[in-house]
Motif scaffolding. Sequence first.
Motif, PDB file in Angstrom:
ATOM      1  N   VAL A 142     -10.670  11.489   9.674  1.00 63.02           N
ATOM      2  CA  VAL A 142     -10.723  10.221   8.939  1.00 63.02           C
ATOM      3  C   VAL A 142      -9.337   9.968   8.363  1.00 63.02           C
ATOM      4  N   VAL A 143      -8.673   8.932   8.853  1.00 65.99           N
ATOM      5  CA  VAL A 143      -7.292   8.647   8.436  1.00 65.99           C
ATOM      6  C   VAL A 143      -7.309   7.836   7.143  1.00 65.99           C
ATOM      7  N   LYS A 144      -6.523   8.287   6.193  1.00 70.18           N
ATOM      8  CA  LYS A 144      -6.414   7.595   4.916  1.00 70.18           C
ATOM      9  C   LYS A 144      -5.106   6.808   4.844  1.00 70.18           C
ATOM     10  N   VAL A 145      -5.090   5.767   4.011  1.00 67.38           N
ATOM     11  CA  VAL A 145      -3.872   4.973   3.825  1.00 67.38           C
ATOM     12  C   VAL A 145      -3.692   4.688   2.336  1.00 67.38           C
ATOM     13  N   VAL A 146      -2.436   4.733   1.898  1.00 71.47           N
ATOM     14  CA  VAL A 146      -2.075   4.366   0.530  1.00 71.47           C
ATOM     15  C   VAL A 146      -1.280   3.066   0.595  1.00 71.47           C
ATOM     16  N   LEU A 147      -1.647   2.112  -0.267  1.00 69.68           N
ATOM     17  CA  LEU A 147      -1.017   0.796  -0.281  1.00 69.68           C
ATOM     18  C   LEU A 147      -0.127   0.628  -1.508  1.00 69.68           C
ATOM     19  N   ASP A 148       0.849  -0.244  -1.374  1.00 68.48           N
ATOM     20  CA  ASP A 148       1.648  -0.591  -2.548  1.00 68.48           C
ATOM     21  C   ASP A 148       0.985  -1.760  -3.276  1.00 68.48           C
ATOM     22  N   HIS A 149       1.634  -2.231  -4.333  1.00 69.48           N
ATOM     23  CA  HIS A 149       1.077  -3.283  -5.188  1.00 69.48           C
ATOM     24  C   HIS A 149       0.826  -4.575  -4.418  1.00 69.48           C
ATOM     25  N   PHE A 150       1.579  -4.793  -3.339  1.00 69.54           N
ATOM     26  CA  PHE A 150       1.498  -6.049  -2.599  1.00 69.54           C
ATOM     27  C   PHE A 150       0.649  -5.951  -1.331  1.00 69.54           C
ATOM     28  N   GLY A 151       0.005  -4.793  -1.126  1.00 68.15           N
ATOM     29  CA  GLY A 151      -0.891  -4.663   0.007  1.00 68.15           C
ATOM     30  C   GLY A 151      -0.247  -4.184   1.287  1.00 68.15           C
ATOM     31  N   TYR A 152       0.958  -3.597   1.178  1.00 67.27           N
ATOM     32  CA  TYR A 152       1.614  -3.019   2.350  1.00 67.27           C
ATOM     33  C   TYR A 152       1.360  -1.509   2.378  1.00 67.27           C
ATOM     34  N   ALA A 153       1.308  -0.964   3.577  1.00 72.63           N
ATOM     35  CA  ALA A 153       1.073   0.472   3.715  1.00 72.63           C
ATOM     36  C   ALA A 153       2.290   1.264   3.267  1.00 72.63           C
ATOM     37  N   LEU A 154       2.042   2.247   2.399  1.00 71.97           N
ATOM     38  CA  LEU A 154       3.084   3.200   2.028  1.00 71.97           C
ATOM     39  C   LEU A 154       3.078   4.400   2.958  1.00 71.97           C
ATOM     40  N   TYR A 155       1.864   4.842   3.327  1.00 72.41           N
ATOM     41  CA  TYR A 155       1.755   6.018   4.201  1.00 72.41           C
ATOM     42  C   TYR A 155       0.332   6.117   4.727  1.00 72.41           C
ATOM     43  N   PHE A 156       0.221   6.664   5.924  1.00 66.69           N
ATOM     44  CA  PHE A 156      -1.060   7.008   6.534  1.00 66.69           C
ATOM     45  C   PHE A 156      -1.094   8.525   6.692  1.00 66.69           C
ATOM     46  N   SER A 157      -2.266   9.126   6.482  1.00 67.11           N
ATOM     47  CA  SER A 157      -2.357  10.575   6.616  1.00 67.11           C
ATOM     48  C   SER A 157      -3.782  11.008   6.924  1.00 67.11           C
ATOM     49  N   ARG A 158      -3.878  12.176   7.561  1.00 67.41           N
ATOM     50  CA  ARG A 158      -5.177  12.809   7.747  1.00 67.41           C
ATOM     51  C   ARG A 158      -5.571  13.605   6.499  1.00 67.41           C
ATOM     52  N   ALA A 159      -4.607  13.801   5.608  1.00 70.39           N
ATOM     53  CA  ALA A 159      -4.881  14.504   4.358  1.00 70.39           C
ATOM     54  C   ALA A 159      -5.498  13.550   3.343  1.00 70.39           C
TER      55      ALA A 159
END
Length: 261
Positions: A142-159
Amino acid sequence: MPFTIIIPARFASTRLPGKPLADLGGAPMVVRVAQQAARVRGARVIVATDDARIAEAVSSADIELLMTRADHPTGTDRLAEAADALGLSDRSIVVNVQGDEPFLAPMLIERVAEKLALHEDAAMATACHPLKSLAEARNPNVVKVVLDHFGYALYFSRALIPFARDAMASLPEGAILSAYPAEHPLYRHYGLYAYRASFLRLFPTLPAAPIEAVEKLEQLRALWHGYRIVVEIADEAPAPGIDTEDDLAAARRLWTQIHGA
């Protein structure tokens, strides 16, 4: 907003060989995917394949077809060839719909395409949804994603990211998800992508990124080279794709529930 949906389809599949031609309600799966995609307003739908068997099934269903080379290492490379073959302008938007997602909501496809159209500084758009299960959050598939304040991806990870340090140290396991603030929950990435055609042509020429090789996530190549990915947040998890025989059996049951025998 007119845009192009391309469905890359190959016969080979490690877990479910011949998957695009698997029967779903009396038609091949790839045909069902294209029919679902055709419900999207303003979209041109094309299946891109290198396989004659898939081509015959798609043509027989009166769906637009494009034959591509057989040596593409990824579906994105196949999309890039298709964009060139179709003569799409650099500003054209192309949405990659996987050929094993016959229940993908047309509205989500439309929203991801619109998200990219509204963000000129983004090269790509994709989707995510809040995670509700700690087991999923810890699952490397299950791939996770962290977004910035404006809705852009900061990073994708399996962690599990972001990592709630204090919650992980002090809360019972079942309470960990509740420790994430409502305005920034854990997000699961959903593999639906929209690209500008100019970036699709560029992407195969970019060197693979070290983080891409480590995580086995192709979208990290874009971030590594400084390109932005804007993310549409869905309220609920989209319908699952089909990767195994068990998935196919579940899809057939769902199809019967929706459409009848």
